[in-house]
Design a protein around this motif. Structure first.
Motif, short mmCIF file in Angstrom:
data_model
loop_
_atom_site.label_atom_id
_atom_site.label_comp_id
_atom_site.label_asym_id
_atom_site.label_seq_id
_atom_site.Cartn_x
_atom_site.Cartn_y
_atom_site.Cartn_z
N HIS A 69 -1.50 -12.31 -24.61
CA HIS A 69 -2.64 -11.40 -24.45
C HIS A 69 -3.31 -11.14 -25.80
CE1 HIS A 69 -0.17 -10.60 -20.86
NE2 HIS A 69 -1.30 -10.31 -20.26
N LYS A 70 -3.36 -12.15 -26.64
CA LYS A 70 -3.81 -11.97 -28.02
C LYS A 70 -5.25 -11.46 -28.13
CE LYS A 70 -4.94 -16.90 -28.48
NZ LYS A 70 -4.63 -18.14 -29.26
N ASP A 71 -6.06 -11.68 -27.12
CA ASP A 71 -7.47 -11.30 -27.20
C ASP A 71 -7.71 -9.80 -26.95
OD1 ASP A 71 -8.18 -13.93 -27.72
OD2 ASP A 71 -8.45 -14.40 -25.59
N ILE A 72 -6.69 -9.07 -26.50
CA ILE A 72 -6.93 -7.66 -26.13
C ILE A 72 -6.57 -6.68 -27.24
CG2 ILE A 72 -6.55 -8.20 -23.70
CD1 ILE A 72 -3.86 -6.84 -23.86
N TRP A 73 -6.02 -7.16 -28.36
CA TRP A 73 -5.54 -6.25 -29.40
C TRP A 73 -6.57 -5.93 -30.47
CZ3 TRP A 73 -1.50 -4.34 -27.29
CH2 TRP A 73 -0.66 -5.13 -26.51
N HIS A 74 -7.65 -6.69 -30.51
CA HIS A 74 -8.64 -6.52 -31.58
C HIS A 74 -9.21 -5.10 -31.59
CE1 HIS A 74 -11.63 -7.60 -34.54
NE2 HIS A 74 -12.56 -7.05 -33.78
N ASN A 75 -9.14 -4.48 -32.76
CA ASN A 75 -9.70 -3.15 -33.00
C ASN A 75 -8.99 -2.03 -32.23
OD1 ASN A 75 -11.59 -1.78 -34.61
ND2 ASN A 75 -12.98 -1.48 -32.88
N LYS A 76 -7.82 -2.33 -31.67
CA LYS A 76 -7.04 -1.28 -31.02
C LYS A 76 -6.29 -0.47 -32.08
CE LYS A 76 -8.09 -2.59 -26.84
NZ LYS A 76 -8.99 -1.81 -25.99
N LYS A 77 -6.28 0.83 -31.92
CA LYS A 77 -5.58 1.73 -32.83
C LYS A 77 -4.18 1.96 -32.25
CE LYS A 77 -6.03 6.29 -35.00
NZ LYS A 77 -6.78 7.56 -35.00
N ILE A 78 -3.15 1.46 -32.96
CA ILE A 78 -1.82 1.38 -32.36
C ILE A 78 -0.76 2.15 -33.15
CG2 ILE A 78 0.05 -0.19 -31.68
CD1 ILE A 78 -2.05 -2.28 -31.04
N PHE A 79 0.03 2.91 -32.43
CA PHE A 79 1.22 3.58 -32.97
C PHE A 79 2.43 2.93 -32.32
CE2 PHE A 79 4.51 6.85 -33.09
CZ PHE A 79 4.42 7.31 -34.40
N ILE A 80 3.45 2.61 -33.13
CA ILE A 80 4.60 1.86 -32.64
C ILE A 80 5.86 2.71 -32.68
CG2 ILE A 80 6.06 -0.17 -33.00
CD1 ILE A 80 3.62 -1.50 -34.34
N LEU A 99 0.87 -7.73 -34.55
CA LEU A 99 -0.36 -7.21 -33.95
C LEU A 99 -1.55 -7.28 -34.91
CD1 LEU A 99 1.19 -4.13 -32.13
CD2 LEU A 99 0.06 -6.07 -31.01
N LYS A 100 -1.27 -7.10 -36.19
CA LYS A 100 -2.36 -7.19 -37.17
C LYS A 100 -3.00 -8.57 -37.20
CE LYS A 100 -0.80 -3.61 -40.43
NZ LYS A 100 -0.25 -3.37 -41.79
N LYS A 101 -2.24 -9.59 -36.86
CA LYS A 101 -2.79 -10.95 -36.81
C LYS A 101 -3.91 -11.06 -35.78
CE LYS A 101 1.43 -13.39 -38.19
NZ LYS A 101 2.44 -14.41 -37.77
N TYR A 102 -3.88 -10.17 -34.80
CA TYR A 102 -4.87 -10.22 -33.73
C TYR A 102 -5.85 -9.05 -33.81
CZ TYR A 102 -1.46 -13.58 -32.16
OH TYR A 102 -0.59 -14.65 -32.11
#
Length: 253
Positions: A69-80, A99-102
């Motif tokens: 699902h690599k196309d859905i992570w762009h510009n998402k603000k993520i807490f892990i 995730l930063k790669k995407y």
């Protein structure tokens, strides 16, 4: 905000739901095993991802989910949020770097110690009382993290270069091959198997099946320990040779 998770025995799901309940009281929590999860990620910019580390690495099932699902992570603000039984070093960091790669923007990380799920290794066993205390401490840590996030001070556990080195030299460098591919080491002990079929239903990889009335394991185990902890006959092992003590988060909450 939407929270997604992968959970083998319930620890990460518990932390995911606990986090969001404290954050805004909602139930916008989804497993990567659900079909609608990718759509929920697309609809929301702020994402929390919760998962259990394995040998200071990402479970193969989650790694493949991120890639597919690599196309859905762009510009998402993520807490892990990374859950673990012992030490990880960079549990949150290893997923952050992927995730930063995407194109994802990682704004924080949290490491949560939880009761172990590896029920066929004696060295990891703790008493009921100790596990109860561990869960209580996890609750408090999640509560504090939520408060800090709302105040603009999100924790950043596992994200720095020192954490990266700790994870690499603490575990990942030595056990990399255990998580690089799916495992073919899952063992079904036929003399203990009752043939109930529960394991075939709950395996997230559909790695266990009936073959002429006999339960057999394939070569695509993601080492989540779900089947091993839930098998009523204690007939399944992975890293060890026998089940020492089955664990479930429901015992401690």
């Amino acid at each position: 905000m939407v929270v997604i998770y992968f959970s083998g025995t319930g620890n990460s799901e518990y932390c995911a739901r606990n986090f969001l309940k404290r954050y805004n009281g909602s139930n916008n929590v989804y497993s990567i095993e659900q079909e609608e999860t990718a759509g929920k990620i697309k609809e929301n910019r702020e994402i929390v991802i919760c998962y259990p580390v394995q040998f200071s690495n990402i479970p193969k099932i989650l790694y493949d989910y991120i890639i597919s699902h690599k196309d859905i992570w762009h510009n998402k603000k993520i807490f892990i949020i990374a859950t673990m039984a012992l030490f990880s070093g960079d549990g949150a960091g290893i997923l952050a770097r992927l995730l930063k790669k995407y194109g994802a923007v990682i704004y924080g990380g949290l490491h949560i110690k939880m009761p172990d799920s590896i029920c066929d290794e004696k060295a990891l066993k703790r008493t009921y009382k100790k596990n109860k205390i561990i869960v209580q401490k996890a609750d408090l840590k999640i509560q504090k993290a939520v408060q800090n996030i709302k105040c603009g001070r999100p924790p950043k556990e596992g994200l720095g270069i020192l954490c990266h080195m700790a994870g690499l030299f603490g575990q990942r460098l030595y056990f990399y091959n255990k998580t690089k591919k799916y495992s073919d080491k899952l063992k079904i002990h036929s003399q203990k198997c009752t043939g109930c079929g529960l394991c075939t239903k709950i395996c997230p990889m559909e790695n266990i099946s009936f073959n002429k009335g006999v339960v057999v394991a394939g070569n695509k185990c993601t080492m989540c320990y779900r089947c091993i902890n839930k098998c009523p006959g204690q007939a399944i092992t992975l890293l060890g040779t026998k089940v020492i003590k089955q664990n479930s988060i429901n015992k401690y909450i």
